[in-house]
Scaffold this motif. Structure first.
Motif, mmCIF file in Angstrom:
data_model
loop_
_atom_site.group_PDB
_atom_site.id
_atom_site.type_symbol
_atom_site.label_atom_id
_atom_site.label_comp_id
_atom_site.label_asym_id
_atom_site.label_seq_id
_atom_site.Cartn_x
_atom_site.Cartn_y
_atom_site.Cartn_z
ATOM 1 N N PHE A 81 12.127 92.289 -11.133
ATOM 2 C CA PHE A 81 12.490 93.310 -10.154
ATOM 3 C C PHE A 81 13.935 93.165 -9.697
ATOM 4 N N ILE A 82 14.541 92.003 -9.886
ATOM 5 C CA ILE A 82 15.878 91.731 -9.357
ATOM 6 C C ILE A 82 16.930 92.461 -10.183
ATOM 7 N N GLN A 83 17.689 93.326 -9.519
ATOM 8 C CA GLN A 83 18.764 94.068 -10.181
ATOM 9 C C GLN A 83 20.147 93.564 -9.780
ATOM 10 N N SER A 84 20.240 92.968 -8.594
ATOM 11 C CA SER A 84 21.520 92.429 -8.163
ATOM 12 C C SER A 84 21.289 91.270 -7.208
ATOM 13 N N MET A 85 22.302 90.389 -7.133
ATOM 14 C CA MET A 85 22.239 89.258 -6.215
ATOM 15 C C MET A 85 23.640 89.004 -5.665
ATOM 16 N N GLU A 86 23.708 88.830 -4.360
ATOM 17 C CA GLU A 86 24.980 88.557 -3.699
ATOM 18 C C GLU A 86 24.910 87.235 -2.945
ATOM 19 N N ASN A 87 26.079 86.606 -2.785
ATOM 20 C CA ASN A 87 26.228 85.355 -2.039
ATOM 21 C C ASN A 87 25.496 84.188 -2.689
ATOM 22 N N ALA A 88 25.343 84.235 -3.996
ATOM 23 C CA ALA A 88 24.685 83.128 -4.689
ATOM 24 C C ALA A 88 25.586 81.897 -4.677
ATOM 25 N N PRO A 89 25.060 80.710 -4.363
ATOM 26 C CA PRO A 89 25.873 79.502 -4.387
ATOM 27 C C PRO A 89 26.097 79.047 -5.822
ATOM 28 N N PRO A 90 27.230 78.401 -6.112
ATOM 29 C CA PRO A 90 27.462 77.926 -7.477
ATOM 30 C C PRO A 90 26.555 76.779 -7.886
ATOM 31 N N THR A 91 26.091 76.015 -6.902
ATOM 32 C CA THR A 91 25.198 74.903 -7.194
ATOM 33 C C THR A 91 24.093 74.846 -6.143
ATOM 34 N N ILE A 92 22.933 74.344 -6.549
ATOM 35 C CA ILE A 92 21.827 74.055 -5.638
ATOM 36 C C ILE A 92 21.403 72.614 -5.901
ATOM 37 N N PRO A 93 21.720 71.694 -5.011
ATOM 38 C CA PRO A 93 21.342 70.295 -5.242
ATOM 39 C C PRO A 93 19.827 70.153 -5.414
ATOM 40 N N ASN A 135 16.556 92.381 -15.760
ATOM 41 C CA ASN A 135 17.069 93.657 -15.264
ATOM 42 C C ASN A 135 18.243 93.471 -14.302
ATOM 43 N N MET A 136 18.687 92.241 -14.132
ATOM 44 C CA MET A 136 19.836 92.003 -13.265
ATOM 45 C C MET A 136 21.095 92.547 -13.927
ATOM 46 N N ARG A 137 21.853 93.327 -13.162
ATOM 47 C CA ARG A 137 23.083 93.905 -13.684
ATOM 48 C C ARG A 137 24.316 93.482 -12.893
ATOM 49 N N SER A 138 24.119 92.884 -11.719
ATOM 50 C CA SER A 138 25.260 92.471 -10.901
ATOM 51 C C SER A 138 24.957 91.132 -10.241
ATOM 52 N N LEU A 139 25.925 90.221 -10.316
ATOM 53 C CA LEU A 139 25.786 88.903 -9.697
ATOM 54 C C LEU A 139 27.097 88.516 -9.047
ATOM 55 N N LYS A 140 27.012 88.100 -7.784
ATOM 56 C CA LYS A 140 28.192 87.623 -7.059
ATOM 57 C C LYS A 140 27.943 86.200 -6.589
ATOM 58 N N VAL A 141 28.739 85.270 -7.108
ATOM 59 C CA VAL A 141 28.644 83.854 -6.753
ATOM 60 C C VAL A 141 29.871 83.504 -5.938
ATOM 61 N N GLN A 142 29.675 82.905 -4.774
ATOM 62 C CA GLN A 142 30.825 82.532 -3.971
ATOM 63 C C GLN A 142 30.486 81.389 -3.026
ATOM 64 N N THR A 143 31.523 80.638 -2.666
ATOM 65 C CA THR A 143 31.382 79.543 -1.718
ATOM 66 C C THR A 143 32.715 79.350 -1.012
ATOM 67 N N PRO A 144 32.685 79.048 0.304
ATOM 68 C CA PRO A 144 33.930 78.853 1.042
ATOM 69 C C PRO A 144 34.474 77.434 0.922
ATOM 70 N N ILE A 145 33.701 76.550 0.301
ATOM 71 C CA ILE A 145 34.117 75.160 0.176
ATOM 72 C C ILE A 145 34.262 74.808 -1.299
ATOM 73 N N GLN A 146 34.915 73.679 -1.559
ATOM 74 C CA GLN A 146 35.015 73.224 -2.941
ATOM 75 C C GLN A 146 33.622 72.896 -3.468
ATOM 76 N N ALA A 147 33.335 73.389 -4.663
ATOM 77 C CA ALA A 147 32.016 73.186 -5.251
ATOM 78 C C ALA A 147 31.929 71.806 -5.876
ATOM 79 N N ASN A 148 30.988 71.006 -5.387
ATOM 80 C CA ASN A 148 30.752 69.679 -5.943
ATOM 81 C C ASN A 148 29.509 69.701 -6.820
ATOM 82 N N ILE A 165 19.777 88.230 -20.634
ATOM 83 C CA ILE A 165 20.519 88.574 -19.423
ATOM 84 C C ILE A 165 21.776 89.333 -19.824
ATOM 85 N N LYS A 166 21.880 90.585 -19.379
ATOM 86 C CA LYS A 166 23.004 91.441 -19.766
ATOM 87 C C LYS A 166 23.616 92.061 -18.514
ATOM 88 N N LEU A 167 24.526 91.316 -17.891
ATOM 89 C CA LEU A 167 25.163 91.789 -16.669
ATOM 90 C C LEU A 167 26.200 92.866 -16.962
#
Length: 231
Positions: A81-93, A135-148, A165-167
């Motif tokens: 069902f997911i077509q887009s995702m915003e504010n995804a973190p680059p890493t999840i410990p 069915n995801m067509r848009s993904l936004k990954v962002q973080t305000p800190i350095q990604a460790n 996956i075809k964005l």
């Protein structure tokens, strides 16, 4: 009780679907829990556009992403069902996923989420439920800190290497920790090799000028234009 009273759930399906598309996620969540018919109609709408908490709130952002992974691990059918995702973190410990207590999971803002100590941490694409987001067509990954803790395999973002996956749009607003820059650059180069359907790409924070080795695997256009539409 007036038997002729109007009930939202009795509206025709096309009107219900149209109306659900205008509702905010917290209202959709309440509707999903109302009854079977509304659950079936509202669940796809609830998952259509995933917006995680503001990346400025790092812990809340990553914790919500971890809850989403747990939900999709337990019910992979929701991923389609997911077509887009915003504010995804680059890493999840991985430790964060395992640290979510049962009572917190039971109060999560996504349906179908229950406590489990056997949840697979997505270290490879084989056990990453995000690979079902076909069915995801848009993904936004962002973080305000350095990604460790970044890795060349992409961690939970390794689903971007899946052929299904075809964005159309990919935004990567990430500044890796200096020690992780080469690994992230190699991962991004692999993503670009796989995501051939992209019409827009912004990779701000990647390919720093002093990492010429990683840039050699990309086109001159990619080196000089960090954000551009294709086509």
């Amino acid at each position: 009780m007036d038997e002729t009273a109007f009930r939202f759930q009795d509206l025709p399906e096309d009107i219900l679907l149209y109306t659900l598309g205008f509702l905010e996620s917290h209202i959709l969540l309440a509707i999903v829990r109302a009854n079977q018919r509304l659950h079936a109609l509202a669940t796809p709408v609830l998952y259509r556009h995933i917006v995680l908490p503001n990346p400025q709130h790092v812990l809340a952002n990553r914790t919500t992403a971890a809850r989403l992974l747990i939900t999709l691990s337990k019910n992979p059918s929701l991923a389609v069902f997911i077509q887009s995702m915003e504010n995804a973190p680059p890493t999840i410990p991985p430790a964060l996923i395992y640290s979510i207590p049962p009572e917190t999971i039971s109060r999560a803002r996504v349906p179908g989420l229950t406590a489990s100590e056997q949840v697979e941490v997505p270290q490879t694409s084989l056990n990453n439920p995000m690979r079902f987001c076909v069915n995801m067509r848009s993904l936004k990954v962002q973080t305000p800190i350095q990604a460790n803790g970044v890795h060349e395999d992409g961690g939970w973002l390794n689903f971007l290497l899946e052929p299904g996956i075809k964005l159309k749009k990919l935004t990567l607003l990430v500044k890796p920790h200096p020690s992780g820059v080469p690994a992230w650059n190699r991962f991004l180069a692999r993503v670009l090799d796989h995501q051939t359907s992209l019409e827009y790409l912004d990779y701000t924070g990647f390919f720093p000028e002093n990492d010429h080795a990683a840039q050699q695997g990309t086109s001159g256009e990619m080196d000089t234009k960090p954000a551009y539409p294709k086509g």
